[in-house]
Structure formats: structure tokens, C-alpha cells
Design a protein around this motif. Structure first.
Motif, PDB file in Angstrom:
ATOM      1  N   PHE A 183       0.841  -1.198   0.000  1.00  0.00           N
ATOM      2  CA  PHE A 183       0.000   0.000   0.000  1.00  0.00           C
ATOM      3  C   PHE A 183       0.878   1.251   0.000  1.00  0.00           C
ATOM      4  O   PHE A 183       0.673   2.185  -0.781  1.00  0.00           O
ATOM      5  CB  PHE A 183      -0.947   0.027   1.207  1.00  0.00           C
ATOM      6  CG  PHE A 183      -1.711   1.317   1.313  1.00  0.00           C
ATOM      7  CD1 PHE A 183      -2.808   1.554   0.509  1.00  0.00           C
ATOM      8  CD2 PHE A 183      -1.303   2.317   2.187  1.00  0.00           C
ATOM      9  CE1 PHE A 183      -3.491   2.757   0.565  1.00  0.00           C
ATOM     10  CE2 PHE A 183      -1.979   3.529   2.254  1.00  0.00           C
ATOM     11  CZ  PHE A 183      -3.079   3.747   1.440  1.00  0.00           C
ATOM     12  N   CYS A 250      -9.801   4.473   2.964  1.00  0.00           N
ATOM     13  CA  CYS A 250      -8.364   4.467   2.687  1.00  0.00           C
ATOM     14  C   CYS A 250      -7.782   5.793   3.167  1.00  0.00           C
ATOM     15  O   CYS A 250      -8.343   6.848   2.881  1.00  0.00           O
ATOM     16  CB  CYS A 250      -8.155   4.304   1.185  1.00  0.00           C
ATOM     17  SG  CYS A 250      -6.498   4.732   0.629  1.00  0.00           S
ATOM     18  N   ARG A 252      -5.472   7.488   2.076  1.00  0.00           N
ATOM     19  CA  ARG A 252      -5.019   8.371   0.996  1.00  0.00           C
ATOM     20  C   ARG A 252      -6.166   8.902   0.157  1.00  0.00           C
ATOM     21  O   ARG A 252      -6.247  10.087  -0.120  1.00  0.00           O
ATOM     22  CB  ARG A 252      -4.059   7.629   0.077  1.00  0.00           C
ATOM     23  CG  ARG A 252      -2.633   7.773   0.537  1.00  0.00           C
ATOM     24  CD  ARG A 252      -1.637   7.242  -0.462  1.00  0.00           C
ATOM     25  NE  ARG A 252      -0.392   6.992   0.251  1.00  0.00           N
ATOM     26  CZ  ARG A 252       0.482   6.074  -0.075  1.00  0.00           C
ATOM     27  NH1 ARG A 252       0.282   5.307  -1.119  1.00  0.00           N
ATOM     28  NH2 ARG A 252       1.572   5.927   0.631  1.00  0.00           N
ATOM     29  N   CYS A 253      -7.075   8.011  -0.290  1.00  0.00           N
ATOM     30  CA  CYS A 253      -8.106   8.437  -1.260  1.00  0.00           C
ATOM     31  C   CYS A 253      -9.510   8.440  -0.655  1.00  0.00           C
ATOM     32  O   CYS A 253     -10.422   8.991  -1.254  1.00  0.00           O
ATOM     33  CB  CYS A 253      -8.059   7.548  -2.492  1.00  0.00           C
ATOM     34  SG  CYS A 253      -8.705   5.884  -2.197  1.00  0.00           S
ATOM     35  N   CYS A 270      -6.074  -1.197  -1.474  1.00  0.00           N
ATOM     36  CA  CYS A 270      -6.959  -0.167  -2.020  1.00  0.00           C
ATOM     37  C   CYS A 270      -6.864  -0.233  -3.541  1.00  0.00           C
ATOM     38  O   CYS A 270      -5.773  -0.092  -4.096  1.00  0.00           O
ATOM     39  CB  CYS A 270      -6.546   1.221  -1.523  1.00  0.00           C
ATOM     40  SG  CYS A 270      -7.484   2.530  -2.346  1.00  0.00           S
ATOM     41  N   CYS A 273      -5.549   3.290  -5.046  1.00  0.00           N
ATOM     42  CA  CYS A 273      -4.153   3.680  -4.758  1.00  0.00           C
ATOM     43  C   CYS A 273      -3.145   2.610  -5.183  1.00  0.00           C
ATOM     44  O   CYS A 273      -1.963   2.883  -5.256  1.00  0.00           O
ATOM     45  CB  CYS A 273      -3.971   3.964  -3.270  1.00  0.00           C
ATOM     46  SG  CYS A 273      -4.955   5.334  -2.685  1.00  0.00           S
TER      47      CYS A 273
HETATM   48 ZN   LIG Z   1      -6.791   4.541  -1.596  1.00  0.00          ZN
END
Ligand SMILES: [Zn+2]
Length: 279
Positions: A183, A250, A252-253, A270, A273
Motif C-alpha cells: 500500500f 483508505c 489516501r483516497c 486499495c 491507490c
Molecule cells: Zn486509496
């Protein structure tokens, strides 16, 4: 299941209890967990350096200077398996269930090898280079050179999730850190290791070393049974981005983290990502 950071956490916490200390005896309590026919010699010894390779902790025992015990050094290897751990006990503490080996220290303490599920293994050897447990294992994940990692990944045409956990390719990574490292590097667990570019391999190496180092600093991850030598849990599970976080956003997103069952284990990732195809 203990992986490299949990075994390194054990090594660091055992160091002040073992290295340079006088050891009175080493007593195996169960014999079906041992590889090879050699067993620990009779003490006393002096505790030598503690080493680690992947998920195996190596305790070295030095002959006492002028002592009446063994005249040869030997190494005791402990591979943690699913639930193996070292624990420090006081002299008068009752022996915990599932203790398979005890080391009696002159200062009054004992070190116990405890392994309820008994997938761990022990080995006594005159040299780690001749160890059966370590034969065929790849370089340690924390110490591997980037170019060697790239060459090894390129030689194997298997999904990255499989490659990272293949102990003959790279030693020390299991299901938890595999998911976190991929990840962090933005690489799909389904990508073939053969397809990695040099730049992607470098990204993977940076994620691998950064995450393992951070996990060691946090005392490892406690998911089920893992405990540090003083019985307290590790703290790195609070930093997991995807492992154990199915359906949660997630980091990040914001899309939900996916989980699928693969080879009897849960794989977390994910899809946004960690795209299968590189942009
Ligand atoms: Zn993500």
C-alpha cells in the motif's frame, strides 16, 4: 503472527537481560520442536551477542573463561512461527503454560520460550552458517541491498503479495507487513514481481525499510497473540493503513479498503491507490 519487527523488538528487549550475563543452565522441556539432533550443552555460559535473521532470533552462548562448563560456543535459534515468544520470568514465578525451554540466569531471572500453537522451531548449532532452519532463506528484509532485491523480484514471475512473503526470496515479511508495504509503495498485490521497473522496485525498497523501521520503533504489531517479553502488546497496529481495515476509508483516497481471502489469509488493499496497471 510475529514478523521481522516483532522478532527485532524481542531481540532489543532481551539484549540487556542476556548479553554479558552469566547463564547457569539451558533446559529443553519438549523435544519435538527441535530441528537437528544437537541439544544445548550443559552450562554455565556467558550470554553472547543476540542476532536476528528474518523471523529467527539467534542467542549465542559463550564458554565461561576458566569455568567448568562447556568449552565450545553454541547458537540457539528460535523461529517464532505463529505464536512463539520469549518471556522473562522471576525466579519464583510459576512456569507459564506452553513453556518449551527455560534459560536460568545467575541474577535470579529465567527466560522462557513459550509457544502455544507450536509452529515455532528451535535449533542448537555450532554456527548459524550450518543451521538447518536458516538454510535456503533469502537475505534479511531490513538489510537487503536494493539491486539484489530488484534482481530477485525480476527473476520470479509471481504476484507481489506472494513474492514478498516468500522467505527464500526475502526473509522476515508476513501477511501484515506485506499488505502495508505494498500500500505504501502504491503497488498492486496482484502485479507480477517480474513486471516491476527499477523505479518501482526502488519505491518498494524504500517503503519496506521505512515501514519495518517504524514498526520496530513502535514495538511491533499486536493482532492476536503477540506480546513483548514483558507481556505488553506492541503499538504499530494503530498505524496500519489497510491491514484489518476492510470497508474503512483508505487514508489516501477515502475509498473503502478492500479485503479478499487468498490462500486462507486475508489480503487488504486499495484498488484506487494500488492500480494493477501503472499510469
Ligand atoms: Zn486509496
Amino acid at each position: 503472527m510475529p514478523e521481522l519487527p516483532e522478532v527485532e523488538t524481542s531481540r532489543l528487549s532481551l539484549l540487556p537481560l542476556f548479553t554479558g550475563k552469566r547463564i547457569l543452565s539451558v533446559t529443553p522441556l519438549r523435544h519435538d520442536l527441535w530441528r537437528g539432533s544437537l541439544r544445548p550443552a550443559a552450562g554455565p555460559f556467558e550470554g553472547g551477542p543476540l542476532l536476528r535473521h528474518g523471523k529467527t532470533l539467534i542467542l549465542s552462548f559463550l564458554p565461561e573463561k576458566g569455568g567448568g562448563g562447556s568449552s565450545c560456543p553454541f547458537f540457539l535459534l528460535s523461529r517464532f512461527g505463529m505464536s512463539g515468544r520469549w518471556e522473562r520470568l522471576s525466579l519464583d514465578a510459576p512456569r507459564p503454560p506452553h513453556t518449551h525451554l527455560e534459560i536460568e540466569m545467575e541474577d535470579g531471572g529465567r527466560l522462557a520460550w513459550i509457544d502455544p500453537r507450536r509452529f515455532g522451531r528451535l535449533e542448537a548449532t555450532p554456527s548459524p552458517d550450518r543451521s538447518l532452519l536458516l538454510s535456503g532463506t533469502g537475505p534479511d528484509a531490513l538489510a537487503i541491498d536494493g539491486k539484489i532485491l530488484f534482481d530477485r523480484l525480476r527473476r520470479h514471475a509471481v504476484p507481489l503479495r506472494t513474492a514478498l512473503m516468500d522467505q527464500s526470496l526475502l526473509s522476515g515479511i508476513g501477511n501484515i507487513y506485506m499488505a502495508e508495504i505494498l500500500f505504501d509503495a502504491g503497488l498492486s498485490p496482484f502485479r507480477s514481481s517480474h513486471s516491476l521497473s527499477r523505479a518501482e522496485s526502488l519505491r518498494l525498497e524504500i517503503s519496506l525499510k521505512t515501514l519495518l523501521t517504524a514498526a520496530i520503533a513502535a514495538g511491533g504489531s499486536t493482532i492476536h497473540s503477540y506480546r513483548k517479553e514483558d507481556g505488553t502488546p506492541g503499538g504499530y497496529q494503530k498505524h496500519h493503513a489497510v491491514y484489518g481495515r476492510e470497508g474503512l476509508p483508505c487514508p489516501r483516497c477515502g475509498l473503502p479498503v478492500q479485503r479478499i481471502a487468498a490462500n486462507g489469509r486475508s489480503l487488504y488493499f486499495c484498488t484506487f491507490c494500488q492500480p494493477i496497471r501503472t499510469p
